[in-house]
Design a protein around this motif. Sequence first.
Motif, PDB file in Angstrom:
ATOM      1  N   ALA A 120     -75.175   7.186   9.165  1.00 21.11           N
ATOM      2  CA  ALA A 120     -75.792   5.977   9.862  1.00 21.11           C
ATOM      3  C   ALA A 120     -75.359   6.138  11.363  1.00 21.11           C
ATOM      4  O   ALA A 120     -75.974   5.807  12.226  1.00 21.11           O
ATOM      5  CB  ALA A 120     -75.217   4.608   9.278  1.00 21.11           C
ATOM      6  N   GLU A 121     -74.038   6.540  11.529  1.00 25.50           N
ATOM      7  CA  GLU A 121     -73.520   6.597  12.910  1.00 25.50           C
ATOM      8  C   GLU A 121     -74.191   7.700  13.484  1.00 25.50           C
ATOM      9  O   GLU A 121     -74.381   7.519  14.814  1.00 25.50           O
ATOM     10  CB  GLU A 121     -71.729   6.736  12.866  1.00 25.50           C
ATOM     11  N   ALA A 122     -74.437   8.682  13.111  1.00 29.48           N
ATOM     12  CA  ALA A 122     -75.062  10.028  13.459  1.00 29.48           C
ATOM     13  C   ALA A 122     -76.551   9.596  14.246  1.00 29.48           C
ATOM     14  O   ALA A 122     -76.836  10.011  15.049  1.00 29.48           O
ATOM     15  CB  ALA A 122     -75.083  11.023  12.831  1.00 29.48           C
ATOM     16  N   LEU A 123     -77.170   8.883  13.121  1.00 26.14           N
ATOM     17  CA  LEU A 123     -78.326   8.439  13.463  1.00 26.14           C
ATOM     18  C   LEU A 123     -78.554   7.583  14.486  1.00 26.14           C
ATOM     19  O   LEU A 123     -79.424   7.627  15.549  1.00 26.14           O
ATOM     20  CB  LEU A 123     -79.048   7.864  12.366  1.00 26.14           C
ATOM     21  N   LEU A 124     -77.807   6.630  14.509  1.00 28.93           N
ATOM     22  CA  LEU A 124     -77.608   5.664  15.636  1.00 28.93           C
ATOM     23  C   LEU A 124     -77.575   6.224  16.931  1.00 28.93           C
ATOM     24  O   LEU A 124     -78.102   6.007  18.097  1.00 28.93           O
ATOM     25  CB  LEU A 124     -76.866   4.440  15.333  1.00 28.93           C
ATOM     26  N   LEU A 149     -70.271  -1.964  10.649  1.00 28.72           N
ATOM     27  CA  LEU A 149     -71.211  -1.112  10.953  1.00 28.72           C
ATOM     28  C   LEU A 149     -72.446  -2.504  11.474  1.00 28.72           C
ATOM     29  O   LEU A 149     -73.216  -2.117  12.289  1.00 28.72           O
ATOM     30  CB  LEU A 149     -72.090  -0.422   9.892  1.00 28.72           C
ATOM     31  N   ALA A 150     -72.219  -3.740  11.234  1.00 26.31           N
ATOM     32  CA  ALA A 150     -72.955  -4.658  11.766  1.00 26.31           C
ATOM     33  C   ALA A 150     -72.809  -4.683  13.048  1.00 26.31           C
ATOM     34  O   ALA A 150     -73.683  -4.789  14.051  1.00 26.31           O
ATOM     35  CB  ALA A 150     -72.592  -6.114  10.916  1.00 26.31           C
ATOM     36  N   ARG A 151     -71.714  -4.690  13.530  1.00 22.77           N
ATOM     37  CA  ARG A 151     -71.324  -4.752  15.047  1.00 22.77           C
ATOM     38  C   ARG A 151     -71.714  -3.546  15.629  1.00 22.77           C
ATOM     39  O   ARG A 151     -72.326  -3.574  16.945  1.00 22.77           O
ATOM     40  CB  ARG A 151     -69.603  -4.998  15.284  1.00 22.77           C
ATOM     41  N   ARG A 152     -71.488  -2.294  15.317  1.00 22.42           N
ATOM     42  CA  ARG A 152     -71.907  -0.976  15.841  1.00 22.42           C
ATOM     43  C   ARG A 152     -73.378  -1.002  16.047  1.00 22.42           C
ATOM     44  O   ARG A 152     -73.994  -0.571  16.943  1.00 22.42           O
ATOM     45  CB  ARG A 152     -71.696   0.066  14.790  1.00 22.42           C
ATOM     46  N   ILE A 153     -74.424  -1.560  14.916  1.00 20.40           N
ATOM     47  CA  ILE A 153     -75.618  -1.680  15.365  1.00 20.40           C
ATOM     48  C   ILE A 153     -76.082  -2.742  16.213  1.00 20.40           C
ATOM     49  O   ILE A 153     -76.870  -2.254  17.138  1.00 20.40           O
ATOM     50  CB  ILE A 153     -76.469  -2.105  13.745  1.00 20.40           C
ATOM     51  N   LEU A 154     -75.542  -3.867  16.435  1.00 23.90           N
ATOM     52  CA  LEU A 154     -75.738  -4.698  17.306  1.00 23.90           C
ATOM     53  C   LEU A 154     -75.320  -4.413  18.780  1.00 23.90           C
ATOM     54  O   LEU A 154     -75.995  -4.363  19.908  1.00 23.90           O
ATOM     55  CB  LEU A 154     -75.306  -6.105  17.020  1.00 23.90           C
ATOM     56  N   ASP A 155     -74.133  -3.788  18.610  1.00 28.94           N
ATOM     57  CA  ASP A 155     -73.704  -3.346  19.983  1.00 28.94           C
ATOM     58  C   ASP A 155     -74.616  -2.116  20.687  1.00 28.94           C
ATOM     59  O   ASP A 155     -74.713  -1.927  21.965  1.00 28.94           O
ATOM     60  CB  ASP A 155     -72.269  -2.598  20.125  1.00 28.94           C
ATOM     61  N   GLY A 156     -75.211  -1.399  19.943  1.00 36.10           N
ATOM     62  CA  GLY A 156     -76.079  -0.194  20.306  1.00 36.10           C
ATOM     63  C   GLY A 156     -77.548  -1.036  20.855  1.00 36.10           C
ATOM     64  O   GLY A 156     -78.484  -0.225  21.297  1.00 36.10           O
ATOM     65  N   GLY A 157     -77.890  -2.241  20.664  1.00 31.59           N
ATOM     66  CA  GLY A 157     -78.883  -2.776  21.222  1.00 31.59           C
ATOM     67  C   GLY A 157     -79.949  -2.825  20.169  1.00 31.59           C
ATOM     68  O   GLY A 157     -81.242  -2.837  20.478  1.00 31.59           O
ATOM     69  N   HIS A 158     -79.779  -2.616  18.876  1.00 31.15           N
ATOM     70  CA  HIS A 158     -80.653  -2.449  17.888  1.00 31.15           C
ATOM     71  C   HIS A 158     -80.963  -3.744  17.128  1.00 31.15           C
ATOM     72  O   HIS A 158     -79.919  -4.878  17.237  1.00 31.15           O
ATOM     73  CB  HIS A 158     -80.014  -1.310  16.904  1.00 31.15           C
ATOM     74  N   ASP A 159     -81.763  -3.853  16.397  1.00 33.70           N
ATOM     75  CA  ASP A 159     -82.077  -5.386  15.427  1.00 33.70           C
ATOM     76  C   ASP A 159     -81.523  -4.904  14.020  1.00 33.70           C
ATOM     77  O   ASP A 159     -81.230  -3.687  13.560  1.00 33.70           O
ATOM     78  CB  ASP A 159     -83.776  -5.349  15.182  1.00 33.70           C
TER      79      ASP A 159
END
Length: 291
Positions: A120-124, A149-159
């Motif tokens: 997941a980290e690599a794809l993001l 990973l919830a924070r990681r997703i949102l911190d990247g600007g993703h939905d």
Amino acid sequence: MTSTDRRAALRVGTGLVAGGAFAAACSTSGSSTGRSSGPSPGVSSPGSPSGPPRGSAASSSGAVSPGAGRAPKSSQAPAGPLSAPTPRAFPGQPAQITHGPRDRPRVALTFHGQGEPALAEALLAEAERHGARVTVLAVGTWLDQHPGLARRILDGGHDLGNHTHRHLDINAMSEAEARSEIVVCAARLKKLTGSVGTWFRPSRTARASPLVERLARDAGYPHVLSYDVDSLDFTSPGGPAVAATVLREIRGGSVVSLHFGYPDTLAALPAVLDGLAHRGLRAVTTTELLS
């Protein structure tokens, strides 16, 4: 991410999944049919992965690799409060959305959120390297295991959205069971991010039944998010095949179904994003696609 990092990520992704099979994917048929096709857990079907979820890294010999099972730093419990976007109603859009406006050069890459956090980290990271933003529909039990990973997703600007709590065949459930699958995952998201997430996608099917559609609306999701392009990445056909499928079917406004947890998806993503750029299409969040 440099080209060296990309190659390293691909090697990591391949190693993570060498020894097992992930939980069954959301659908085993093309999205254009709208048929529910995912079997109940423990029942395999053609084109659908079977066996236990991949919870640890293993080598091709079956031995667990050094460091297997250790989640990356970002998958640990998040620190401090996090405020996330909430669901929005989009006037003029149907209750179940399969695509956005066809007259704008935007597409949405949507990912089933489950599987090894390293993939997941690599794809993001790969998406962000290309300036792309994606939509992640997270499984509740996955968030329990990897809350950071919830924070990681949102911190990247993703939905970030809701893909049920246990990823079972929600259309086959009773009303009480289906409601629980939706609201328990929503509660996980709310606890971690301050929001129930921006989208709901049903599990093991491309389209929600009328009952599930109503239950999602009752839980605060004005729309159910479906898709018009099925990458079929969960069948593990190889990265080039995944990329070819997506690039053959995608067009302006498309919503693409992809999955975390499969190395073929990671291998395909650079070619997909390069192909989109060549056509003048930009990968954005589903919220941006419809705004």
